[in-house]
Enzyme design. Structure first.
Site, PDB file in Angstrom:
ATOM      1  N   CYS A 387     -38.026  22.765 -19.085  1.00 18.43           N
ATOM      2  CA  CYS A 387     -37.530  22.000 -17.933  1.00 18.43           C
ATOM      3  C   CYS A 387     -36.407  22.758 -17.208  1.00 18.43           C
ATOM      4  O   CYS A 387     -36.695  23.709 -16.490  1.00 18.43           O
ATOM      5  CB  CYS A 387     -37.116  20.608 -18.362  1.00 18.43           C
ATOM      6  SG  CYS A 387     -37.218  19.455 -16.993  1.00 18.43           S
ATOM      7  N   HIS A 512     -41.698  18.498 -20.914  1.00 17.93           N
ATOM      8  CA  HIS A 512     -41.041  18.466 -22.223  1.00 17.93           C
ATOM      9  C   HIS A 512     -42.085  18.387 -23.340  1.00 17.93           C
ATOM     10  O   HIS A 512     -42.448  17.274 -23.762  1.00 17.93           O
ATOM     11  CB  HIS A 512     -40.114  17.255 -22.316  1.00 17.93           C
ATOM     12  CG  HIS A 512     -38.885  17.373 -21.481  1.00 17.93           C
ATOM     13  ND1 HIS A 512     -37.747  17.973 -21.934  1.00 17.93           N
ATOM     14  CD2 HIS A 512     -38.629  16.972 -20.212  1.00 17.93           C
ATOM     15  CE1 HIS A 512     -36.827  17.937 -20.978  1.00 17.93           C
ATOM     16  NE2 HIS A 512     -37.343  17.333 -19.925  1.00 17.93           N
ATOM     17  N   GLU A 514     -41.745  18.858 -26.381  1.00 17.42           N
ATOM     18  CA  GLU A 514     -41.205  18.341 -27.649  1.00 17.42           C
ATOM     19  C   GLU A 514     -41.556  16.876 -27.889  1.00 17.42           C
ATOM     20  O   GLU A 514     -41.589  16.422 -29.028  1.00 17.42           O
ATOM     21  CB  GLU A 514     -39.690  18.539 -27.720  1.00 17.42           C
ATOM     22  CG  GLU A 514     -38.853  17.736 -26.740  1.00 17.42           C
ATOM     23  CD  GLU A 514     -38.598  18.451 -25.417  1.00 17.42           C
ATOM     24  OE1 GLU A 514     -39.456  19.244 -24.996  1.00 17.42           O
ATOM     25  OE2 GLU A 514     -37.549  18.189 -24.795  1.00 17.42           O
TER      26      GLU A 514
HETATM   27  N1  GLN Z   1     -31.819  18.897 -14.093  1.00 17.41           N
HETATM   28  C1  GLN Z   1     -33.155  19.346 -13.889  1.00 17.41           C
HETATM   29  C2  GLN Z   1     -33.949  18.367 -13.031  1.00 17.41           C
HETATM   30  O1  GLN Z   1     -33.533  17.270 -12.827  1.00 17.41           O
HETATM   31  C3  GLN Z   1     -33.857  19.550 -15.209  1.00 17.41           C
HETATM   32  C4  GLN Z   1     -34.056  18.280 -15.956  1.00 17.41           C
HETATM   33  C5  GLN Z   1     -34.445  18.497 -17.395  1.00 17.41           C
HETATM   34  O2  GLN Z   1     -34.237  19.581 -17.930  1.00 17.41           O
HETATM   35  N2  GLN Z   1     -34.971  17.482 -18.025  1.00 17.41           N
HETATM   36  O3  GLN Z   1     -34.998  18.707 -12.544  1.00 17.41           O
END
Ligand code: GLN
Length: 542
Positions: A387, A512, A514
């Site tokens: 992410c 994600h 995970e």
């Molecule tokens: N802050 C970034 C976004 O909002 C990444 C978010 C995250 O890593 N879950 O896109």
């Protein structure tokens, strides 16, 4: 007695202290009952007033777990999914806030026909409605009530499950109470008194636990369990022990050895064969017999690193289990490496076999993470970005390879070229819940890519929780400088996976992974990342 197909319910409450691991106990019981062939579902009821944990501080509350259907839920749902084969939905977690919100909305719409709206029956009815909803497609529902018996907040929940037991017939409901037995050093004894009081409190509310699970940090004498049985009016063979273990994946096996699942089946009148637990045993064998140690450096904001990466930590462990290696996680505070010299950075990473940049929000520590990515890219250290980790890998590559020196992300509110930006329609307002791309989205993988090799598939689905996206205006430049866009969301035209050639393992994803890893079926990205790090560890040794 209601004719709800003799649906069964298990309710788990906790006494004496919080953080006893009720979630783990619920998940472990679920693991065993599912392996007995019972169609189960799980539900977490949270007595706090927040509507969901999406906007709660991860430091206070731990990770926010995201379901396929895009709900931001309690981290216990992560345990539930990891220990079972279930894919949970938003119906598996609700809070007092959600319950009251619904009841107040009903009242505003005139649904109560002018009656006085009260905790009993209106709030308790809404709680029961949600419990039945979660039980709809299952033969047995395991419901965990957050908090500790004795809290003001949990009273409506306890009253609701008391009523529900009468509604569906007490033979279809099992109350399990999890208690802490503290060790008092000066007396040299484990004490049962607080647990006795907790059970007394439950009984005064009309709830009679039929089973007690005792948490303790040490082995217990049979006499302790006997005492508890006597004072709590629970038969001796209904008292179980859950000792602190070095791996949470040992808990189901420990319960099984004590006959806990057998007893549940007996008490609820369910006939099942013996459970097939070979996969549980294989996981523990791999945990206990590692062939090597792999060291992974996780670079994040110090505060995030403490509590908020539950699923990530577990997924990494799953990757280690799959490779039969021991995992050594090294948490590196991103802010501390921002200003370091080249030499000092090399030293920080000299001993790690893989670098991971997890998800995150906000500007702090970002430059340190970018330096870590640069190190991984140029020193050919296996790299995995998740992410924010993908977004920063793009920024690093844009700055240092493409030559866009002021490349940055719109999130950081500083001037520059936004190679990462807010997608039209996504809100910048992080103060309110529900402004993110959340839940499962499809992704197409490019043929012959590392991603495709890892997944053995061309179409995948993974869970998201973010606001920003790769800015498509810069894709051509990134690609012609050698970055491979190996995963895309075709419908939305968004980048999902990137990778680099001429590197042993450099991959990052916008989602994600995970959230979908399980010890019994480790996620391929974690399995292969650990395997690449293991290969690097072996090369170093040779
Ligand atoms: N802050 C970034 C976004 O909002 C990444 C978010 C995250 O890593 N879950 O896109």
């Amino acid at each position: 007695m209601s004719k709800k197909n003799n649906k069964k319910f298990i309710f788990i409450t906790g006494g004496v202290a919080s953080s006893l691991g009720k979630g783990l106990a619920a998940a472990s019981i679920a693991a065993l009952l599912e392996r007995r062939g019972i169609k189960i579902n799980l539900l977490k009821m949270d007595p706090y007033i927040n509507v969901d944990p999406g906007t709660m501080s991860p430091i206070q509350h731990g990770e926010v777990f995201v379901t396929d259907d895009g709900a931001e839920t309690d981290l216990d749902l992560g345990h539930y999914e990891r220990f079972t084969s279930l894919t949970l939905s938003r119906d598996s977690n609700f809070t007092t806030g959600k319950v009251y919100l619904r009841v107040i909305e009903n009242e505003r719409e005139g649904k109560y026909l002018g009656k006085t709206v009260q905790v009993v029956p209106h709030i308790t009815d809404e709680i029961k409605r949600r419990i039945h909803l979660a039980a709809e497609n299952a033969d047995l529902l395991i419901g965990e009530i957050g908090g500790t018996v004795g809290d003001i907040e949990s009273l409506p929940f306890l009253e609701a499950i008391r009523q529900l037991s009468t509604d569906v017939g007490s033979g279809n409901v099992l109350f399990i109470h999890l208690v802490l037995l503290p060790y008092i050093a000066v007396a040299g004894e484990v004490k049962t008194k607080p647990a006795q009081h907790s059970v007394k409190e439950l009984r005064s509310l009309g709830l009679f636990p039929q089973m007690i699970i005792c948490r303790s940090d040490r082995d217990l004498d049979a006499s302790v369990l006997e005492k508890l049985s006597l004072f709590c009016n629970v038969p001796k063979d209904h008292v179980f022990h859950s000792i602190d273990v070095d791996s949470i994946y040992k808990v189901p096996l420990s319960f099984h050895k004590q006959g806990l699942d057998e007893k549940i089946a007996e008490l609820l009148g369910i006939w099942t064969g013996r459970p097939n637990i070979s996969d549980l045993e294989q996981v523990i064998f791999n945990v206990e017999n590692p062939v090597a140690t792999v060291r992974i450096g996780i670079v994040g904001k110090y505060t995030d690193l403490i509590e908020s990466y539950k699923s990530l930590d577990e997924a990494l462990k799953h990757g280690a289990i799959a490779n039969r290696v021991k995992l050594d996680l090294i948490y590196i505070d991103a802010e501390k490496i921002e200003e370091l010299s080249e030499d000092a950075i090399n030293k920080v990473f000299a001993n790690v076999n893989g670098i991971l940049i997890p998800g995150g929000f906000g500007k702090r520590g970002v430059e340190g993470k970018i330096r870590a990515i640069e190190h991984a890219r140029t020193h050919k250290v296996p790299f995995f970005g998740i992410c924010l980790g993908l977004q920063l890998a793009i920024v690093e590559f844009a700055r240092n390879v493409v030559g866009i020196k002021d490349a940055t992300s719109e999130e950081f509110e500083s001037p520059g070229t936004f190679v990462i930006h807010y997608m039209a329609g996504q809100s910048r307002d992080g103060s309110k819940g529900g402004s993110m791309r959340l839940g499962a989205y499809e992704c197409s993988l490019a043929n012959n890519s590392l991603a495709c090799e890892i997944y053995h598939d061309l179409k995948i689905s993974e869970r998201h929780r973010h606001r920003l996206e790769v800015n498509n205006d810069y894709i051509e430049k990134l690609q012609s400088a050698g970055m491979v866009i190996s995963g895309k969301n075709d419908k939305l035209g968004l980048v999902e996976v990137i990778e680099l050639k001429e590197h042993p393992y450099f991959i990052a994803c916008q989602y994600h992974p995970e959230f979908k890893s399980r010890p019994y079926s480790p996620h391929p990205l974690f399995r292969t990342f650990i395997s690449a790090a293991y290969a690097m560890a072996s090369r170093k040794k040779a």
